[in-house]
Design a protein around this motif. Structure first.
Motif: not given
Length: 238
Positions: A65-93
């Motif tokens: 969303g908003e073409r967001r760019q992660a600035g660190s590995l921790d931020e990337a893992m947070s963004l990825i983890g949020g979507l993997r924890a909600e597979p219905e949202t990941l698949r919907a996007r």
């Protein structure tokens, strides 16, 4: 070649993709490109342009969303983890991006495919597991595990997994579990190609181990995996 940003929505998320196509007449196959864990950036856009150069209409989708760019590995893992924890949202996007691509006047909606790198490889596989109308789904060094395995007969796409033999994010047991999933789901066409001496991120020239030690570019695996994808597309998108 024409390129432009393309805005679309999925629920409350404002997503900004990147479209690439050549100015040729007639409808062509469309290919989704799903980005790595750092977000939609130069690498996915370059691959979209490369696909456009091959005659496809390519849409690099925005999963964060908003073409967001992660600035660190921790931020990337947070963004990825949020979507993997909600597979219905990941698949919907992912489906929202497919809807945008298939709805373009230049695209033959019956001839669409999806590819992805790292996190994006996971997304491409999840879209195929969800029964999306795809001719092919290709994962480049993606995580293969899922909390929602494909149901029997659900996968319509030809599935291609391109993985590094030494990728710690796709260990042997995960590869074996994926193969068992494909068998149980009775997927008509699937294959796993493992590249020796290749780590995670082998297809991205920017992968130098600085962000993740296990992510390292391998030019041979990059060339061979792209050629494998092209071979599949020549077969199923013709």
């Amino acid at each position: 070649m024409h390129t432009r940003d393309i805005d679309y929505r999925c629920g409350d998320a404002h997503l900004r993709g990147y479209l690439a196509l050549n100015a040729t007449i007639g409808k062509r196959p469309g290919v989704l490109v799903f980005h790595e864990g750092l977000g939609l950036g130069d690498f996915a856009m370059e691959r979209a342009r490369r696909l456009a150069g091959c005659g496809y209409v390519a849409l690099a989708a925005d999963m964060f969303g908003e073409r967001r760019q992660a600035g660190s590995l921790d931020e990337a893992m947070s963004l990825i983890g949020g979507l993997r924890a909600e597979p219905e949202t990941l698949r919907a996007r992912a489906r929202a991006a497919l809807g945008v691509l298939a709805g373009l006047p230049e695209v033959d909606a019956g001839r669409c495919a999806a590819i992805g790198f790292c996190f994006g490889g996971t997304v491409a596989l999840e879209l195929a597991r969800d029964g999306a109308d795809l001719k092919a789904a290709a994962s480049f060094h993606g995580v293969l595990s899922t909390t929602r395995p494909a149901a029997k007969g659900a996968v319509r796409a030809s599935v291609l997994v391109l993985t590094g033999a030494d990728d710690p994010l796709a260990p042997r047991d995960q590869v074996a579990a994926f193969e068992d999933e494909m068998r149980a789901a009775e997927v008509a066409d699937w294959q796993v190609v493992s590249y020796g001496n290749a780590l995670h991120g082998f297809a991205n020239p920017a992968a130098d181990g600085s962000i993740m030690r296990a992510a390292l570019y391998n030019p041979q695996a990059d060339r061979r995996s792209w050629a494998a994808m092209r071979g599949l597309f020549d077969e199923v998108l013709a």
